[in-house]
Design a protein around this motif. Structure first.
Motif, mmCIF file in Angstrom:
data_model
loop_
_atom_site.group_PDB
_atom_site.id
_atom_site.type_symbol
_atom_site.label_atom_id
_atom_site.label_comp_id
_atom_site.label_asym_id
_atom_site.label_seq_id
_atom_site.Cartn_x
_atom_site.Cartn_y
_atom_site.Cartn_z
ATOM 1 N N HIS A 180 5.480 1.430 -6.152
ATOM 2 C CA HIS A 180 4.047 1.981 -6.120
ATOM 3 C C HIS A 180 3.482 2.339 -7.659
ATOM 4 C CE1 HIS A 180 5.611 5.624 -4.712
ATOM 5 N NE2 HIS A 180 4.683 6.209 -5.689
ATOM 6 N N GLN B 152 15.139 2.425 0.037
ATOM 7 C CA GLN B 152 14.097 3.537 -0.483
ATOM 8 C C GLN B 152 14.823 4.859 -0.804
ATOM 9 O OE1 GLN B 152 10.443 3.176 1.456
ATOM 10 N NE2 GLN B 152 9.349 4.283 -0.029
ATOM 11 N N LEU C 161 -1.916 -3.241 14.206
ATOM 12 C CA LEU C 161 -1.682 -3.039 12.807
ATOM 13 C C LEU C 161 -1.141 -4.101 12.011
ATOM 14 C CD1 LEU C 161 -1.852 -0.537 10.177
ATOM 15 C CD2 LEU C 161 0.553 -1.394 10.295
ATOM 16 N N ALA D 54 1.055 -5.224 9.338
ATOM 17 C CA ALA D 54 1.809 -4.755 8.377
ATOM 18 C C ALA D 54 2.091 -5.801 7.116
ATOM 19 C CB ALA D 54 3.194 -4.063 8.654
ATOM 20 N N GLU E 171 11.936 0.843 -4.149
ATOM 21 C CA GLU E 171 11.868 2.140 -5.104
ATOM 22 C C GLU E 171 12.932 3.091 -5.245
ATOM 23 O OE1 GLU E 171 8.133 3.878 -4.663
ATOM 24 O OE2 GLU E 171 7.514 2.696 -3.317
ATOM 25 N N TYR F 155 2.369 -4.297 13.894
ATOM 26 C CA TYR F 155 2.845 -3.036 14.801
ATOM 27 C C TYR F 155 1.661 -2.649 15.628
ATOM 28 C CZ TYR F 155 6.876 -2.525 11.507
ATOM 29 O OH TYR F 155 8.020 -2.950 10.721
ATOM 30 N N PRO G 112 0.053 0.392 -2.688
ATOM 31 C CA PRO G 112 0.025 1.734 -2.421
ATOM 32 C C PRO G 112 0.742 1.992 -1.320
ATOM 33 C CG PRO G 112 -1.901 0.575 -1.695
ATOM 34 C CD PRO G 112 -1.327 -0.332 -2.623
ATOM 35 N N SER G 113 1.057 3.406 -0.879
ATOM 36 C CA SER G 113 1.904 3.555 0.303
ATOM 37 C C SER G 113 1.250 2.932 1.474
ATOM 38 C CB SER G 113 1.876 5.184 0.377
ATOM 39 O OG SER G 113 2.752 5.502 1.359
ATOM 40 N N GLY G 114 2.078 2.401 2.257
ATOM 41 C CA GLY G 114 1.808 1.811 3.579
ATOM 42 C C GLY G 114 1.010 0.351 3.238
ATOM 43 N N SER G 115 1.309 -0.214 2.335
ATOM 44 C CA SER G 115 0.778 -1.542 2.034
ATOM 45 C C SER G 115 1.490 -2.659 2.467
ATOM 46 C CB SER G 115 0.612 -1.507 0.330
ATOM 47 O OG SER G 115 1.558 -1.586 -0.224
ATOM 48 N N GLY G 116 2.705 -2.453 3.045
ATOM 49 C CA GLY G 116 3.540 -3.227 3.574
ATOM 50 C C GLY G 116 4.844 -3.710 2.826
ATOM 51 N N LYS G 117 5.079 -3.054 1.484
ATOM 52 C CA LYS G 117 6.102 -3.675 0.571
ATOM 53 C C LYS G 117 7.614 -3.347 1.148
ATOM 54 C CE LYS G 117 5.288 -0.015 -2.228
ATOM 55 N NZ LYS G 117 4.318 0.639 -1.411
ATOM 56 N N THR G 118 7.895 -2.321 1.934
ATOM 57 C CA THR G 118 9.288 -2.224 2.400
ATOM 58 C C THR G 118 9.370 -3.330 3.839
ATOM 59 O OG1 THR G 118 9.478 0.221 2.059
ATOM 60 C CG2 THR G 118 10.882 -0.538 3.956
ATOM 61 N N THR G 119 8.204 -3.382 4.370
ATOM 62 C CA THR G 119 8.224 -4.301 5.538
ATOM 63 C C THR G 119 8.486 -5.562 4.954
ATOM 64 O OG1 THR G 119 6.403 -3.042 6.719
ATOM 65 C CG2 THR G 119 6.921 -5.294 7.425
HETATM 66 N N1 LIG Z 1 8.397 0.779 12.825
HETATM 67 C C1 LIG Z 1 7.190 0.943 12.673
HETATM 68 N N2 LIG Z 1 6.466 1.056 13.813
HETATM 69 C C2 LIG Z 1 4.912 1.369 13.485
HETATM 70 N N3 LIG Z 1 4.333 0.931 12.163
HETATM 71 C C3 LIG Z 1 5.044 0.726 11.138
HETATM 72 C C4 LIG Z 1 6.512 0.669 11.125
HETATM 73 N N4 LIG Z 1 7.015 0.511 10.182
HETATM 74 C C5 LIG Z 1 6.052 0.555 9.308
HETATM 75 N N5 LIG Z 1 4.967 0.598 9.976
HETATM 76 C C6 LIG Z 1 3.510 0.679 9.284
HETATM 77 O O1 LIG Z 1 3.349 -0.551 8.675
HETATM 78 C C7 LIG Z 1 2.764 -0.351 7.418
HETATM 79 C C8 LIG Z 1 3.532 -0.889 6.284
HETATM 80 O O2 LIG Z 1 4.503 0.002 6.015
HETATM 81 P P1 LIG Z 1 5.821 -0.168 4.902
HETATM 82 O O3 LIG Z 1 6.612 0.777 5.089
HETATM 83 O O4 LIG Z 1 5.991 -1.610 4.768
HETATM 84 O O5 LIG Z 1 4.551 0.468 3.489
HETATM 85 P P2 LIG Z 1 5.250 0.575 2.278
HETATM 86 O O6 LIG Z 1 4.281 -0.318 1.462
HETATM 87 O O7 LIG Z 1 6.541 0.456 2.022
HETATM 88 O O8 LIG Z 1 4.676 2.279 1.870
HETATM 89 P P3 LIG Z 1 5.623 3.522 1.020
HETATM 90 O O9 LIG Z 1 5.182 3.061 -0.464
HETATM 91 O O10 LIG Z 1 5.039 4.603 1.551
HETATM 92 O O11 LIG Z 1 7.091 3.219 1.153
HETATM 93 C C9 LIG Z 1 2.257 1.063 7.295
HETATM 94 O O12 LIG Z 1 1.113 1.217 7.790
HETATM 95 C C10 LIG Z 1 3.162 1.703 8.449
HETATM 96 O O13 LIG Z 1 2.805 3.030 8.842
#
Ligand SMILES: Nc1ncnc2c1ncn2[C@@H]1O[C@H](COP(=O)(O)OP(=O)(O)OP(=O)(O)O)[C@@H](O)[C@H]1O
Ligand SMILES: [Mg+2]
Length: 376
Positions: free
Chosen positions: A210, A100, A34, A36, A177, A31, A55-62
């Motif tokens: 997480h 989620q 960044l 992801a 989650e 992104y 942890p939060s923001g580590s890329g799991k959902t992505t």
């Molecule tokens: N559509 C988007 N546009 C810009 N950045 C994004 C987008 N989606 C995710 N990100 C960024 O990509 C990174 C990974 O996001 P992701 O949602 O995969 O994290 P996560 O591990 O699922 O976190 P959480 O535990 O908070 O759900 C984060 O830094 C997030 O801010």
């Protein structure tokens, strides 16, 4: 709500098409600047329960969304069995997904929610009805099909979301989650139920959390992710007992890190005490020792290090009674803080410790975990 642990009827037969392995290679999703996901390689075995932990923001959902087809990675490959999926739209991937947030349709009944993926796939009404009833039975919601979603508790909603994810017999089940909105007790119960459901369905499952304890409880294997990078993929036991770096050691379970120094004869030491042979290829880097609280014991005042035992001198900072165990916070001579957990029933010594008291603590040499220092 039913409070038995074994809520799923093991005799309920839910067919799933043959489970499929997932092979992810070189997967990158950016992104802007960044990453992801940063060149992720991951083999998920057919029928296994793999947890993505980070942890939060580590890329799991992505990563989960990429497997489901809801986001398009910049590069890399995702194969289900032998078939490349990267360009395939989500509805053709035959993947069940629990989001989620549950993402249930509030204006539809429980049964309509569960029937929705069947309707999308053109399953006939009579067949839909019997499959929905079967799914309701599997998640122990028989008789609640006509309720609306807002007439359900959190745990029941969670089961509806689950039923909707597997009712069409997906080859792969993805869960993001799914238990995070539930209170601790219900969450722990649902963890066991999800494990049972997984065993019953035999479907390849990727589960996101997480919560390290949840990951240790549920998984065949855990993939630890941080900043879009996979750190370690292994069984819960190995992730816990042999973390590959400080991030994994710190993220999974309580731990203290002791900085080790090199001796001239190829040994790593702490406070003048030889700890372990320097790992091969490790002479020009710095190492730390990971200490888990439950591996430490309070030792006799005369205890000395030997072939099987490491002994530290420490000062008690705090000692807290916690029912089944006692938690003791210590400070070593170099100022490092260590915590120790001692069984309450048998080790009453731990409960009598006073702040300021000088004690000796020991651990088995074979419990030593050595990792590269820092976030390597
Ligand atoms: N559509 C988007 N546009 C810009 N950045 C994004 C987008 N989606 C995710 N990100 C960024 O990509 C990174 C990974 O996001 P992701 O949602 O995969 O994290 P996560 O591990 O699922 O976190 P959480 O535990 O908070 O759900 C984060 O830094 C997030 O801010
Ligand atoms: Mg997420």
């Amino acid at each position: 709500m039913d409070t038995s642990v074994s809520a799923y009827n093991e005799n309920t037969h839910v067919e799933s098409d043959q489970a499929l392995p997932i092979t992810i290679s070189g997967l990158t999703k950016r992104y802007g600047s960044l990453y992801a996901l940063n060149s992720v390689d991951l083999e998920i075995r057919s029928g296994e329960f793999l947890t993505l932990l980070g942890p939060s923001g580590s890329g799991k959902t992505t990563l989960l969304m990429a497997i489901a087809g809801f986001n398009r990675p910049d590069s890399g490959s995702i194969r289900f069995g032998d078939s490349e999926m990267i360009l395939m739209p989500p509805h053709q991937r035959n993947v069940g997904m629990v989001f989620q947030s549950y993402a249930l349709f509030p204006h539809m009944s429980v049964a309509q929610n569960i029937a929705f993926p069947l309707k999308l796939r053109g399953v006939k009404a009579a067949e839909r009805l019997s499959r929905v009833n079967e799914a309701l039975e599997t998640v122990q919601l028989s008789g609640l099909g006509d309720r609306t979603i807002d007439q359900l508790s959190g745990g029941q909603r969670q089961r509806v979301a689950l039923a909707r994810a597997f009712v069409f017999r997906p080859r792969i089940l993805l869960m993001d989650e799914p238990l995070s909105a539930l209170d601790k007790k219900l969450r722990e119960r649902m963890q066991i139920e999800l494990k049972q459901l997984h065993r019953q369905l035999g479907v390849t499952t990727v589960y996101v959390t997480h919560d390290q304890r949840e990951a240790l409880t549920m998984s065949d294997r855990i993939a630890v992710i941080n900043d879009g990078l996979l750190m370690q993929v292994d069984t819960p036991e190995i992730i816990y007992n042999q973390p590959v770096n400080a991030f994994v050691a710190d993220f999974i379970g309580e731990s203290a890190m002791l900085p080790l120094t090199h001796t001239t004869n190829g040994i790593l030491e702490f406070g003048g005490q030889e700890i372990v042979q320097t790992p091969v290829s490790g002479t020009d880097r710095t190492w730390s020792m990971v200490i888990r609280p439950e591996r430490l014991e309070i030792a006799d005042k005369q205890a000395v290090p030997n072939e099987s035992l490491i002994v530290f001198d420490g000062v008690v900072r705090e000692s807290v009674f916690q029912g089944e165990s006692a938690f003791v916070l210590l400070e070593l001579s170099d100022g490092t803080e260590l915590s120790l957990r001692a069984g309450g029933g048998t080790d009453s010594r731990a409960q009598r410790l006073q702040p300021g008291e000088q004690i000796k603590i020991s651990m088995q040499r074979h419990d030593v975990i050595v990792i590269p220092a820092g976030q390597e």
